[in-house]
Design an enzyme around this catalytic site. Structure first.
Site, PDB file in Angstrom:
ATOM      1  N   TYR A  18       0.820  -1.205   0.000  1.00  0.00           N
ATOM      2  CA  TYR A  18       0.000   0.000   0.000  1.00  0.00           C
ATOM      3  C   TYR A  18       0.858   1.260   0.000  1.00  0.00           C
ATOM      4  CZ  TYR A  18      -4.291  -2.620   0.603  1.00  0.00           C
ATOM      5  OH  TYR A  18      -5.356  -3.457   0.394  1.00  0.00           O
ATOM      6  N   TYR A 145     -13.948  -4.850   3.422  1.00  0.00           N
ATOM      7  CA  TYR A 145     -12.585  -5.272   3.058  1.00  0.00           C
ATOM      8  C   TYR A 145     -12.374  -6.659   3.630  1.00  0.00           C
ATOM      9  CZ  TYR A 145      -7.592  -5.820   2.746  1.00  0.00           C
ATOM     10  OH  TYR A 145      -6.343  -6.321   2.455  1.00  0.00           O
ATOM     11  N   ASP A 237     -16.484 -12.790   8.971  1.00  0.00           N
ATOM     12  CA  ASP A 237     -15.064 -12.470   8.858  1.00  0.00           C
ATOM     13  C   ASP A 237     -14.616 -11.757  10.129  1.00  0.00           C
ATOM     14  OD1 ASP A 237     -12.555 -11.487   8.338  1.00  0.00           O
ATOM     15  OD2 ASP A 237     -13.060 -10.575   6.411  1.00  0.00           O
ATOM     16  N   LYS A 266      -4.753 -12.307  11.814  1.00  0.00           N
ATOM     17  CA  LYS A 266      -4.247 -11.184  12.593  1.00  0.00           C
ATOM     18  C   LYS A 266      -3.875 -11.560  14.023  1.00  0.00           C
ATOM     19  CE  LYS A 266      -5.999  -7.410   9.771  1.00  0.00           C
ATOM     20  NZ  LYS A 266      -4.684  -7.031   9.243  1.00  0.00           N
TER      21      LYS A 266
END
Length: 423
Positions: A18, A145, A237, A266
């Site tokens: 990014y 996302y 999610d 994560k």
């Protein structure tokens, strides 16, 4: 080369995520982490107030996690997970399933959040296929996302990020975040497409990369129930919201309905190693459990259920359920609430919102400017110059701290935000 700075050496060889490499500021080489802090090569200390992209639950270089990974490294570093198994994978699956909603019965391992989502999508579509139906559409939230691989990108909100690939993304029915006022309209959209929709994928309660956009558990539960009544599978999610971020162990603990499939990554390993998990109900599993080999879920990764990552995840779970960690989570929630109450009084502050240990705010003049907010880089560098790592999502300044952050350091983060944004 040995005498060059780490930043100069990095510039010659690395391509960062990014990041527009031509216009980016020089990277900051980090040489050490300890608890809440990161230290650069000049010795400057930064408070990691975003848990390094939301992964570091218990702080950097946690000695207990490190000791468990080291112990495992001297026993078994890896083994193929097709046709073999090992104790850490079995124990981690048992631990996770004991904490997840009661209908979650099976664990499928992968490498990261995007691949956990890819697995979930393939499970859902093939579930219907194995049962003799062709359902190829997916229902998803706008501003979602779910990752950067093609399947995960397809079910994420369309944006300037996805423009080069739009013709390659599969068809998705996008709906707004549910609310009391729009739920009836959303149900009408679902009615139109229901027979062709395989699954509904959603980030529960908080849409992270979309700008820490938050919505209520009650309306999500109602929407989940409606989808289930229409034969639409539910993919939850929790790559971001799992492992305490919402104030509960999982966002699922806020809901009255249970998903069919859940995705995690994560914080799963406490930020120590890359790992993804997709859990599912027995109903899903049974659609693949067959003497027909063509009903197999043909998916896998070289490092599926890596023993080192499993050991890290088990150690992280030990810490997560510890009373002191739970006390810290509740204390962070309370501190955030007090901060929100104070900061919203400033005339320069527009929207403020909180869900558990996640807090977000926007400068009033920036509302609606999106991810390419002109002052994003200025804010980012001003925070860094004050010794705090905060990475605004466009105009949205958010805090997602490691649970070990002290009350004093969290207050310092608040003070820096208040100074930079309201000056």
């Amino acid at each position: 080369m040995r005498t060059s700075s780490l930043a100069a050496r990095d510039e010659r060889v690395n391509w960062h995520p990014y990041t527009q490499m031509k216009t980016a500021s020089p990277v900051i080489p980090i040489v050490r982490g300890e608890g809440t802090y990161l230290f650069d090569e000049q010795g400057k200390r930064y408070i990691d107030a975003i848990s390094s992209w939301w992964v570091t639950l218990h702080g950097h270089a946690h000695p207990y996690i490190a000791s468990q990974v080291s112990k495992q490294l001297h026993t078994l570093e890896h083994v193929i997970f097709a046709g073999f198994t090992h104790r850490p994978a079995i124990e981690l699956s048992e631990r996770l399933l004991s904490l997840l909603p009661g209908n979650q019965r099976r664990i499928f391992y992968s490498d990261n959040g995007s691949t956990a989502v890819e697995v979930a999508l393939k499970m859902s579509i093939q579930y219907h296929f194995n049962n003799g139906a062709r359902k190829l559409k997916v229902l998803a939230l706008r501003d979602a996302y779910h990752g950067d691989t093609f399947g995960a990108m397809s079910v994420s909100g369309r944006s300037r990020w996805t423009v080069p690939f739009n013709d390659l993304l599969f068809e998705v029915v996008f709906i707004d975040r549910p609310s009391v006022t729009n739920l009836a309209a959303i149900k009408q959209v679902i009615d139109v497409y229901a027979e062709a929709v395989a699954c509904f994928i959603y980030e529960p309660l908080v849409q992270g990369a979309g700008g820490m956009l938050m919505y209520e558990a009650d309306v999500l539960s109602q929407l989940m129930l409606y989808c289930r009544q229409k034969g639409i599978l539910l993919i939850q999610d929790e790559v971001f919201t799992g492992f305490g971020r919402t104030g509960q162990l999982f966002a699922a603990n806020h809901l009255t309905e249970q998903p069919d499939i859940m995705c995690f990554s994560k914080g799963l390993t406490g930020g120590t190693m890359a790992m993804g998990v997709t859990s599912c109900s027995e109903m899903l599993y049974e659609a693949f459990y067959s003497s027909d080999r063509y009903k197999t879920l043909f998916h896998g990764h070289s490092f599926t259920a890596n023993p080192l990552a499993c050991a890290a995840a088990l150690a992280s779970l030990d810490l997560l359920v510890n009373e002191s960690t739970q006390d810290n989570i509740h204390r962070i929630c309370r501190q955030h609430a007090h901060f929100i109450e104070r900061i919203r009084q400033h005339q320069g502050i527009g929207v403020t919102r909180q869900c558990g240990t996640i807090v977000a705010l926007e400068p009033k003049e920036s509302e609606g400017t999106g991810y390419f907010y002109k002052d994003q880089q200025r804010l980012y560098h001003q925070f860094l110059s004050n010794g705090v790592l905060l990475r605004p999502l466009g105009s949205v300044v958010y805090i997602v701290p490691p649970y070990c952050i002290s009350p004093e350091d969290l207050d310092l983060v608040y003070e820096v935000i208040e100074t930079v944004i309201t000056q």
